[in-house]
Scaffold this motif. Sequence first.
Motif, PDB file in Angstrom:
ATOM      1  N   GLN A 286       0.827  -1.201   0.000  1.00 49.00           N
ATOM      2  CA  GLN A 286       0.000   0.000   0.000  1.00 49.00           C
ATOM      3  C   GLN A 286       0.866   1.257   0.000  1.00 49.00           C
ATOM      4  N   LEU A 287       0.361   2.251  -0.678  1.00 50.34           N
ATOM      5  CA  LEU A 287       1.012   3.558  -0.769  1.00 50.34           C
ATOM      6  C   LEU A 287       0.114   4.549  -0.052  1.00 50.34           C
TER       7      LEU A 287
ATOM      8  N   GLN B 290       1.049   0.871 -14.065  1.00 47.07           N
ATOM      9  CA  GLN B 290       2.000  -0.231 -13.903  1.00 47.07           C
ATOM     10  C   GLN B 290       1.930  -0.857 -12.512  1.00 47.07           C
ATOM     11  N   PHE B 291       1.185  -0.237 -11.588  1.00 45.98           N
ATOM     12  CA  PHE B 291       1.101  -0.731 -10.216  1.00 45.98           C
ATOM     13  C   PHE B 291      -0.350  -1.088  -9.871  1.00 45.98           C
ATOM     14  N   GLU B 292      -0.956  -1.915 -10.673  1.00 42.86           N
ATOM     15  CA  GLU B 292      -2.384  -2.200 -10.529  1.00 42.86           C
ATOM     16  C   GLU B 292      -2.718  -2.940  -9.227  1.00 42.86           C
ATOM     17  N   HIS B 293      -1.720  -3.607  -8.617  1.00 40.12           N
ATOM     18  CA  HIS B 293      -1.982  -4.347  -7.384  1.00 40.12           C
ATOM     19  C   HIS B 293      -1.600  -3.538  -6.127  1.00 40.12           C
ATOM     20  N   LEU B 294      -1.197  -2.302  -6.324  1.00 36.61           N
ATOM     21  CA  LEU B 294      -0.800  -1.449  -5.197  1.00 36.61           C
ATOM     22  C   LEU B 294      -1.995  -0.633  -4.716  1.00 36.61           C
ATOM     23  N   ARG B 295      -2.327  -0.768  -3.440  1.00 31.88           N
ATOM     24  CA  ARG B 295      -3.424   0.009  -2.875  1.00 31.88           C
ATOM     25  C   ARG B 295      -2.943   1.428  -2.620  1.00 31.88           C
ATOM     26  N   LEU B 296      -3.663   2.403  -3.156  1.00 35.35           N
ATOM     27  CA  LEU B 296      -3.261   3.802  -3.009  1.00 35.35           C
ATOM     28  C   LEU B 296      -4.310   4.522  -2.171  1.00 35.35           C
ATOM     29  N   ILE B 297      -3.884   5.035  -1.017  1.00 38.34           N
ATOM     30  CA  ILE B 297      -4.780   5.777  -0.130  1.00 38.34           C
ATOM     31  C   ILE B 297      -4.263   7.208   0.009  1.00 38.34           C
ATOM     32  N   LEU B 298      -5.141   8.156  -0.199  1.00 42.12           N
ATOM     33  CA  LEU B 298      -4.814   9.566  -0.040  1.00 42.12           C
ATOM     34  C   LEU B 298      -5.532  10.114   1.179  1.00 42.12           C
ATOM     35  N   ILE B 299      -4.762  10.625   2.136  1.00 46.43           N
ATOM     36  CA  ILE B 299      -5.337  11.399   3.227  1.00 46.43           C
ATOM     37  C   ILE B 299      -5.410  12.832   2.715  1.00 46.43           C
ATOM     38  N   LYS B 300      -6.581  13.311   2.531  1.00 47.34           N
ATOM     39  CA  LYS B 300      -6.805  14.538   1.772  1.00 47.34           C
ATOM     40  C   LYS B 300      -6.101  15.741   2.395  1.00 47.34           C
ATOM     41  N   GLY B 301      -5.401  16.493   1.538  1.00 42.98           N
ATOM     42  CA  GLY B 301      -4.714  17.708   1.961  1.00 42.98           C
ATOM     43  C   GLY B 301      -5.406  18.952   1.443  1.00 42.98           C
ATOM     44  N   ASN B 302      -4.887  20.113   1.799  1.00 44.56           N
ATOM     45  CA  ASN B 302      -5.525  21.368   1.416  1.00 44.56           C
ATOM     46  C   ASN B 302      -5.485  21.636  -0.078  1.00 44.56           C
ATOM     47  N   HIS B 303      -4.560  20.990  -0.806  1.00 46.33           N
ATOM     48  CA  HIS B 303      -4.493  21.178  -2.259  1.00 46.33           C
ATOM     49  C   HIS B 303      -5.304  20.136  -3.031  1.00 46.33           C
ATOM     50  N   ASP B 304      -5.758  19.105  -2.356  1.00 45.16           N
ATOM     51  CA  ASP B 304      -6.449  18.005  -3.045  1.00 45.16           C
ATOM     52  C   ASP B 304      -7.918  18.355  -3.247  1.00 45.16           C
TER      53      ASP B 304
ATOM     54  N   ARG C 181     -15.002  11.869  -8.777  1.00 47.34           N
ATOM     55  CA  ARG C 181     -15.020  11.111 -10.034  1.00 47.34           C
ATOM     56  C   ARG C 181     -13.599  10.859 -10.524  1.00 47.34           C
ATOM     57  N   LEU C 182     -12.730  11.872 -10.450  1.00 47.24           N
ATOM     58  CA  LEU C 182     -11.333  11.681 -10.859  1.00 47.24           C
ATOM     59  C   LEU C 182     -10.636  10.700  -9.921  1.00 47.24           C
ATOM     60  N   MET C 183     -10.869  10.820  -8.630  1.00 50.53           N
ATOM     61  CA  MET C 183     -10.239   9.903  -7.678  1.00 50.53           C
ATOM     62  C   MET C 183     -10.675   8.466  -7.944  1.00 50.53           C
ATOM     63  N   ASP C 184     -11.944   8.272  -8.226  1.00 49.99           N
ATOM     64  CA  ASP C 184     -12.438   6.935  -8.546  1.00 49.99           C
ATOM     65  C   ASP C 184     -11.809   6.422  -9.834  1.00 49.99           C
ATOM     66  N   ASP C 185     -11.663   7.294 -10.799  1.00 54.33           N
ATOM     67  CA  ASP C 185     -11.057   6.918 -12.077  1.00 54.33           C
ATOM     68  C   ASP C 185      -9.609   6.483 -11.903  1.00 54.33           C
ATOM     69  N   PHE C 186      -8.917   7.105 -10.947  1.00 51.87           N
ATOM     70  CA  PHE C 186      -7.526   6.756 -10.663  1.00 51.87           C
ATOM     71  C   PHE C 186      -7.417   5.608  -9.654  1.00 51.87           C
ATOM     72  N   ASN C 187      -8.557   5.146  -9.169  1.00 45.22           N
ATOM     73  CA  ASN C 187      -8.605   4.080  -8.154  1.00 45.22           C
ATOM     74  C   ASN C 187      -7.874   4.492  -6.881  1.00 45.22           C
ATOM     75  N   ILE C 188      -8.139   5.721  -6.440  1.00 47.47           N
ATOM     76  CA  ILE C 188      -7.534   6.262  -5.227  1.00 47.47           C
ATOM     77  C   ILE C 188      -8.590   6.319  -4.132  1.00 47.47           C
ATOM     78  N   GLU C 189      -8.293   5.706  -3.000  1.00 44.19           N
ATOM     79  CA  GLU C 189      -9.167   5.820  -1.835  1.00 44.19           C
ATOM     80  C   GLU C 189      -8.852   7.144  -1.138  1.00 44.19           C
ATOM     81  N   VAL C 190      -9.879   7.916  -0.837  1.00 44.73           N
ATOM     82  CA  VAL C 190      -9.685   9.237  -0.234  1.00 44.73           C
ATOM     83  C   VAL C 190     -10.308   9.262   1.152  1.00 44.73           C
TER      84      VAL C 190
END
Length: 215
Positions: A74-75, A99-113, A118-127
């Motif tokens: 996970q990232l 290239q990292f389809e098996h890597l779980r990506l979690i974003l803890i939302k920041g002030n710039h995010d 819809r974009l986050m879902d498209d990138f498969n990013i958990e927010v």
Amino acid sequence: MNIITENITIKNEVLTLTNQRAIYWEAQEALILSDVHIGKTAHFRRHGIPMPDGILQKDLERLKQLISHFKPKQLLIVGDLFHAETNSDMITFKSWLAQFEHLRLILIKGNHDRQSQRLMDDFNIEVLTTIELGPFILIHEHDENDLYSFTISGHTHPGVLIKGKGKQKLKLPCYQVNSKQLILPAFSLFTGLNTRSEPEASTSYAFTETSIFKF
């Protein structure tokens, strides 16, 4: 690229600091970083300020090598993955991320995010806004009013100022650690360094391409 490491123990957990602006937490198989600011160079170009395309590519290549080295599952990005409005850098990042389809990506939302869900879902990013993981709270900006949690955060882009003989000065990025928090350096090389503030009673772990040392 050299990956230099130093282990520190906090709350009985071993965290591996690197000189490449990220931490590896082996127990969670997690690579943790902050303030990637994808889209910053394209944002500047859109507003008439010339910026080379290679800045983002260098950041992503460093991240790729860290992933290859540690092989995390996970990232975890503690805020400001993105910088501004959706722009061409997002396309570059999406292509790189494939290239990292098996890597779980979690974003803890920041002030710039501020991108759409819809974009986050498209990138498969958990927010999320925060994550409680083991003995730590992962959050973009440390809450000074939280007297009980140990937080891992970013946001401030910490650095140290080293003064040499005469007027010689050197600024280096660093991790800042005290009894309540750990602040990550900004991952992107295209960020300034804040050398004017640090948490009370903290230790700074500064680094170069060849070493990590503490103040």
